[in-house]
Design a protein around this motif. Structure first.
Motif, PDB file in Angstrom:
ATOM      1  N   ALA A  17       0.822  -1.220   0.000  1.00  0.00           N
ATOM      2  CA  ALA A  17       0.000   0.000   0.000  1.00  0.00           C
ATOM      3  C   ALA A  17       0.848   1.260   0.000  1.00  0.00           C
ATOM      4  CB  ALA A  17      -0.922   0.004   1.217  1.00  0.00           C
ATOM      5  N   ALA A  18       2.155   1.113   0.206  1.00  0.00           N
ATOM      6  CA  ALA A  18       3.056   2.269   0.124  1.00  0.00           C
ATOM      7  C   ALA A  18       2.946   2.952  -1.236  1.00  0.00           C
ATOM      8  CB  ALA A  18       4.503   1.834   0.379  1.00  0.00           C
ATOM      9  N   TRP A  19       2.645   2.174  -2.282  1.00  0.00           N
ATOM     10  CA  TRP A  19       2.533   2.767  -3.623  1.00  0.00           C
ATOM     11  C   TRP A  19       1.375   3.760  -3.689  1.00  0.00           C
ATOM     12  CZ3 TRP A  19       6.543   2.559  -6.523  1.00  0.00           C
ATOM     13  CH2 TRP A  19       7.402   1.454  -6.483  1.00  0.00           C
ATOM     14  N   ILE A  20       0.294   3.497  -2.967  1.00  0.00           N
ATOM     15  CA  ILE A  20      -0.834   4.428  -2.948  1.00  0.00           C
ATOM     16  C   ILE A  20      -0.406   5.746  -2.311  1.00  0.00           C
ATOM     17  CG2 ILE A  20      -3.185   4.807  -2.092  1.00  0.00           C
ATOM     18  CD1 ILE A  20      -3.470   1.758  -2.001  1.00  0.00           C
ATOM     19  N   ILE A  21       0.313   5.648  -1.185  1.00  0.00           N
ATOM     20  CA  ILE A  21       0.766   6.847  -0.482  1.00  0.00           C
ATOM     21  C   ILE A  21       1.725   7.646  -1.356  1.00  0.00           C
ATOM     22  CG2 ILE A  21       1.998   7.693   1.565  1.00  0.00           C
ATOM     23  CD1 ILE A  21       0.995   5.133   3.006  1.00  0.00           C
ATOM     24  N   ILE A  22       2.639   6.935  -2.038  1.00  0.00           N
ATOM     25  CA  ILE A  22       3.581   7.610  -2.944  1.00  0.00           C
ATOM     26  C   ILE A  22       2.826   8.297  -4.075  1.00  0.00           C
ATOM     27  CG2 ILE A  22       5.443   7.212  -4.614  1.00  0.00           C
ATOM     28  CD1 ILE A  22       6.384   4.927  -2.730  1.00  0.00           C
ATOM     29  N   PHE A  23       1.796   7.632  -4.588  1.00  0.00           N
ATOM     30  CA  PHE A  23       0.961   8.204  -5.647  1.00  0.00           C
ATOM     31  C   PHE A  23       0.281   9.483  -5.176  1.00  0.00           C
ATOM     32  CE2 PHE A  23      -3.308   8.318  -7.676  1.00  0.00           C
ATOM     33  CZ  PHE A  23      -2.910   8.556  -8.989  1.00  0.00           C
ATOM     34  N   TYR A  24      -0.298   9.443  -3.980  1.00  0.00           N
ATOM     35  CA  TYR A  24      -0.936  10.631  -3.411  1.00  0.00           C
ATOM     36  C   TYR A  24       0.068  11.775  -3.268  1.00  0.00           C
ATOM     37  CZ  TYR A  24      -4.941   7.732  -1.925  1.00  0.00           C
ATOM     38  OH  TYR A  24      -6.032   6.907  -1.889  1.00  0.00           O
ATOM     39  N   LEU A  25       1.222  11.458  -2.710  1.00  0.00           N
ATOM     40  CA  LEU A  25       2.225  12.496  -2.474  1.00  0.00           C
ATOM     41  C   LEU A  25       2.691  13.116  -3.782  1.00  0.00           C
ATOM     42  CD1 LEU A  25       4.371  10.810   0.334  1.00  0.00           C
ATOM     43  CD2 LEU A  25       2.811  12.758   0.583  1.00  0.00           C
ATOM     44  N   GLY A  26       2.816  12.279  -4.823  1.00  0.00           N
ATOM     45  CA  GLY A  26       3.216  12.805  -6.127  1.00  0.00           C
ATOM     46  C   GLY A  26       2.206  13.805  -6.671  1.00  0.00           C
ATOM     47  N   ILE A  27       0.928  13.479  -6.570  1.00  0.00           N
ATOM     48  CA  ILE A  27      -0.120  14.392  -7.040  1.00  0.00           C
ATOM     49  C   ILE A  27      -0.131  15.670  -6.207  1.00  0.00           C
ATOM     50  CG2 ILE A  27      -2.625  14.701  -7.255  1.00  0.00           C
ATOM     51  CD1 ILE A  27      -2.831  11.762  -7.960  1.00  0.00           C
ATOM     52  N   LEU A  28       0.005  15.510  -4.882  1.00  0.00           N
ATOM     53  CA  LEU A  28      -0.035  16.682  -3.997  1.00  0.00           C
ATOM     54  C   LEU A  28       1.158  17.600  -4.227  1.00  0.00           C
ATOM     55  CD1 LEU A  28      -1.206  14.961  -0.695  1.00  0.00           C
ATOM     56  CD2 LEU A  28      -2.550  16.462  -2.171  1.00  0.00           C
ATOM     57  N   LEU A  29       2.319  17.008  -4.440  1.00  0.00           N
ATOM     58  CA  LEU A  29       3.511  17.825  -4.708  1.00  0.00           C
ATOM     59  C   LEU A  29       3.351  18.608  -6.010  1.00  0.00           C
ATOM     60  CD1 LEU A  29       6.344  15.343  -3.641  1.00  0.00           C
ATOM     61  CD2 LEU A  29       5.815  17.553  -2.577  1.00  0.00           C
ATOM     62  N   TYR A  30       2.753  17.964  -6.999  1.00  0.00           N
ATOM     63  CA  TYR A  30       2.546  18.638  -8.281  1.00  0.00           C
ATOM     64  C   TYR A  30       1.530  19.779  -8.147  1.00  0.00           C
ATOM     65  CZ  TYR A  30       1.068  19.479 -13.084  1.00  0.00           C
ATOM     66  OH  TYR A  30       0.739  20.073 -14.280  1.00  0.00           O
ATOM     67  N   LYS A  31       0.433  19.518  -7.438  1.00  0.00           N
ATOM     68  CA  LYS A  31      -0.624  20.524  -7.327  1.00  0.00           C
ATOM     69  C   LYS A  31      -0.268  21.645  -6.348  1.00  0.00           C
ATOM     70  CE  LYS A  31      -4.683  17.970  -8.825  1.00  0.00           C
ATOM     71  NZ  LYS A  31      -5.037  18.973  -9.841  1.00  0.00           N
ATOM     72  N   ASN A  32       0.652  21.379  -5.415  1.00  0.00           N
ATOM     73  CA  ASN A  32       1.029  22.385  -4.419  1.00  0.00           C
ATOM     74  C   ASN A  32       2.472  22.854  -4.593  1.00  0.00           C
ATOM     75  OD1 ASN A  32      -1.324  22.396  -2.204  1.00  0.00           O
ATOM     76  ND2 ASN A  32      -1.021  20.299  -2.919  1.00  0.00           N
ATOM     77  N   ARG A  33       2.967  22.727  -5.834  1.00  0.00           N
ATOM     78  CA  ARG A  33       4.369  23.097  -6.067  1.00  0.00           C
ATOM     79  C   ARG A  33       4.628  24.579  -5.787  1.00  0.00           C
ATOM     80  NH1 ARG A  33       1.663  22.081 -10.643  1.00  0.00           N
ATOM     81  NH2 ARG A  33       1.697  23.571 -12.387  1.00  0.00           N
TER      82      ARG A  33
END
Length: 221
Positions: free
Chosen positions: A174-190
């Protein structure tokens, strides 16, 4: 009025149909009870330690749950089969409700559930394993993450991460889900990374709390 009542009854019948199909298919296909689901709880209940005496590559939560479950219901396959089918029905209901809320269309939810019913069996859903237990957590974690992206409410983000983190402590992929979330959040909150960090304080504290509990358990075992 009568027409609306008829439509309501039809929808209720339509909703029950894929559930009945799933139950019929499950009862007519082989149930797989993976050995670890019985052997590990049996050994734990007879004095063996999960990480000292057993080679267990997963977090202890589900094994401990099964050891308690087997103390009540024993080690024959039937209770484990009922448990598995109960989880599968929960997954069915979760898919239906989430798709209905996102699409706002009853028939989209019906066909999404029907597709899941048809395609889940060839992928081995009729068996008790860590991944199956994770599925409801994943569904609602993704749903709340979708709500956060739509409405930008921090409470949705927190719920999404809480569920994903809990899923991780069932099985680590499930770490992949968390990494996926963080990737989207980093992109949207850059443009404002500080705001992102503030939003993730509570999920980080929650994960730290669970990690501490697990470290204590690992030490004890």
């Amino acid at each position: 009025m009568i027409f609306k009542e008829s439509i309501g009854k039809f929808k209720r019948i339509l909703f029950v149909f894929p559930l009945l199909v799933h139950i019929i298919l499950l009862t007519n296909t082989r149930f797989t009870l993976w050995p670890e689901m019985v052997v590990y709880p049996y050994l734990v209940n007879n004095g063996f330690l999960i990480y000292k005496d057993l080679i267990n590559p997963y977090p202890p939560v589900f094994i401990i749950f099964l050891s308690l479950f087997s103390k009540i219901f024993g080690y024959s396959p039937q209770p484990y089969q009922i448990l598995t089918w109960a989880v599968i029905i929960v997954v069915d209901l979760s898919i239906f409700n989430v798709v209905r809320k996102i699409s706002k269309n009853y028939y989209h939810a019906f066909f999404a559930l029907l597709l899941f019913v048809i395609f889940s069996l060839p992928f081995g859903i009729n068996g008790l394993w860590f991944d199956l237990i994770q599925v409801p957590f994943v569904i609602f974690s993704v749903y709340h993450f979708y709500l956060y992206l739509e409405f930008k409410k921090t409470s949705y983000l927190n719920k999404s991460f809480y569920l994903a983190i809990a899923t991780f402590f069932i099985k680590q992929q499930a770490a992949w889900i968390i990494i996926f979330y963080l990737g989207i959040l980093l992109y949207k909150n850059r443009a404002s990374p500080q705001k992102l960090i503030q939003n993730l304080i509570l999920p980080f504290a929650f994960s730290l709390f669970l990690l501490t509990i697990h470290l204590i358990v690992f030490y004890k075992l």
